[in-house]
Design an enzyme around this catalytic site. Sequence first.
Site, PDB file in Angstrom:
ATOM      1  CB  SER A   1     -31.962   9.573  22.090  1.00 21.26           C
ATOM      2  OG  SER A   1     -32.231   9.434  20.717  1.00 21.26           O
ATOM      3  NE  ARG A   2     -25.941  10.117  25.379  1.00 20.62           N
ATOM      4  CZ  ARG A   2     -25.346   9.719  24.243  1.00 20.62           C
ATOM      5  NH1 ARG A   2     -25.441  10.463  23.158  1.00 20.62           N
ATOM      6  NH2 ARG A   2     -24.665   8.586  24.211  1.00 20.62           N
TER       7      ARG A   2
ATOM      8  N   GLY B   1     -36.128  14.695  15.190  1.00 19.40           N
ATOM      9  CA  GLY B   1     -34.892  14.834  14.405  1.00 19.40           C
ATOM     10  C   GLY B   1     -34.690  13.627  13.497  1.00 19.40           C
ATOM     11  CG  HIS B   2     -33.813   9.834  15.241  1.00 19.63           C
ATOM     12  ND1 HIS B   2     -34.122   9.962  16.571  1.00 19.63           N
ATOM     13  CD2 HIS B   2     -32.488   9.571  15.187  1.00 19.63           C
ATOM     14  CE1 HIS B   2     -33.036   9.769  17.298  1.00 19.63           C
ATOM     15  NE2 HIS B   2     -32.020   9.534  16.479  1.00 19.63           N
TER      16      HIS B   2
HETATM   17  P1  AMP Z   1     -28.477   8.780  16.998  1.00 20.06           P
HETATM   18  O1  AMP Z   1     -29.689   7.916  17.104  1.00 20.06           O
HETATM   19  O2  AMP Z   1     -28.334   9.780  18.103  1.00 20.06           O
HETATM   20  O3  AMP Z   1     -27.222   8.008  16.706  1.00 20.06           O
HETATM   21  O4  AMP Z   1     -28.721   9.677  15.710  1.00 20.06           O
HETATM   22  C1  AMP Z   1     -29.014   9.090  14.470  1.00 20.06           C
HETATM   23  C2  AMP Z   1     -28.959  10.148  13.418  1.00 20.06           C
HETATM   24  O5  AMP Z   1     -29.917  11.164  13.715  1.00 20.06           O
HETATM   25  C3  AMP Z   1     -27.602  10.850  13.342  1.00 20.06           C
HETATM   26  O6  AMP Z   1     -27.271  11.089  11.987  1.00 20.06           O
HETATM   27  C4  AMP Z   1     -27.841  12.123  14.106  1.00 20.06           C
HETATM   28  O7  AMP Z   1     -26.988  13.182  13.712  1.00 20.06           O
HETATM   29  C5  AMP Z   1     -29.277  12.416  13.716  1.00 20.06           C
HETATM   30  N1  AMP Z   1     -29.905  13.329  14.673  1.00 20.06           N
HETATM   31  C6  AMP Z   1     -29.968  13.183  16.020  1.00 20.06           C
HETATM   32  N2  AMP Z   1     -30.580  14.249  16.567  1.00 20.06           N
HETATM   33  C7  AMP Z   1     -30.898  15.085  15.549  1.00 20.06           C
HETATM   34  C8  AMP Z   1     -31.534  16.364  15.468  1.00 20.06           C
HETATM   35  N3  AMP Z   1     -31.960  17.000  16.544  1.00 20.06           N
HETATM   36  N4  AMP Z   1     -31.684  16.920  14.243  1.00 20.06           N
HETATM   37  C9  AMP Z   1     -31.246  16.280  13.123  1.00 20.06           C
HETATM   38  N5  AMP Z   1     -30.635  15.077  13.145  1.00 20.06           N
HETATM   39  C10 AMP Z   1     -30.468  14.488  14.336  1.00 20.06           C
END
Ligand code: AMP
Length: 293
Positions: A183-184, A32-33
Amino acid sequence: MQVVQTIAECRAARKQVERLALVPTMGALHEGHIALIRHARNLEAFVAVSIFVNPTQFGPREDFTKYPRPIEEDLSKCRDAGADLVFNPPPGEMYGSDAKPILIDIPHLTDSLEGKHRPSHFRGVCQVVAKLLNIVQPSTAVFGLKDFQQFAVLRAMVELLDFPVEMVGHATIRETDGLAMSSRNAFLSPIERRRALAISRALFAAKEQYIEHGINQTSRLVATMKQILLPPASNALTADGDLGRVPVSIDYVAAVDAVTLSPVEVVREPTLLAIAARVGSTRLIDNVVIGEV
Ligand code: AMP
């Protein structure tokens, strides 16, 4: 790819280019990232990624200390995805040792859904993203719509406070079986991983009811989702953990206007269907949008 840890180094690196895209993350990077970083590459010639597990967006009983921090793997993923700069500050660099509270609140968007269940969460998110936008000064910032409310809140913050940045939302990236990447997910046991599938299945089933059968009363769509998340006991998990039919614990199942985030009784496109649920001790969120945002 340059990796910097101080605000001063980050500002110096930023000065070398006129425009750049920023992808803020908390690390433990997954596809996703990576999709966000690749998308950012298409939008700007220079891409910065921030990796910072932000303490101020975690509640007192949440998973801040156990949040995964595989920094070396993250850096190599950033490199492979084509990032030019990684900003990876230690907490002290962002908040000093005696950080005073600062509140950016946008109650009309933060009082519902995640904000209701994680009371100070969005204040922490707004605080850290406001700081990152000021430090990195990106022309474009890319966020995932997996955290739909977060994107709505941050877009409103940027608009209401006149940050000179274009906010871009990217579709949710999923595993092949539908589970939204997170990540979870790393916290899930194999059985919990199967149980977690009920979340995306519930969202897809409700969206399909609307699209295929024209069911537009949100109470019925919510009932469908709850039925999949909380199946009757007769459908419960077999001893070997098959079926993935053990109930997850629901925080909320909601149907809201995708722009105002207010509840709607009848689907009016765009409508957001959103779920937050606990699978074991792991809290997961996911959503789908009916219509275009
Ligand atoms: P985080 O590291 O969880 O704070 O996420 C960082 C960025 O990645 C945020 O903009 C999230 O919305 C995005 N993100 C996390 N998981 C996904 C996913 N499965 N698909 C698209 N974007 C994601």
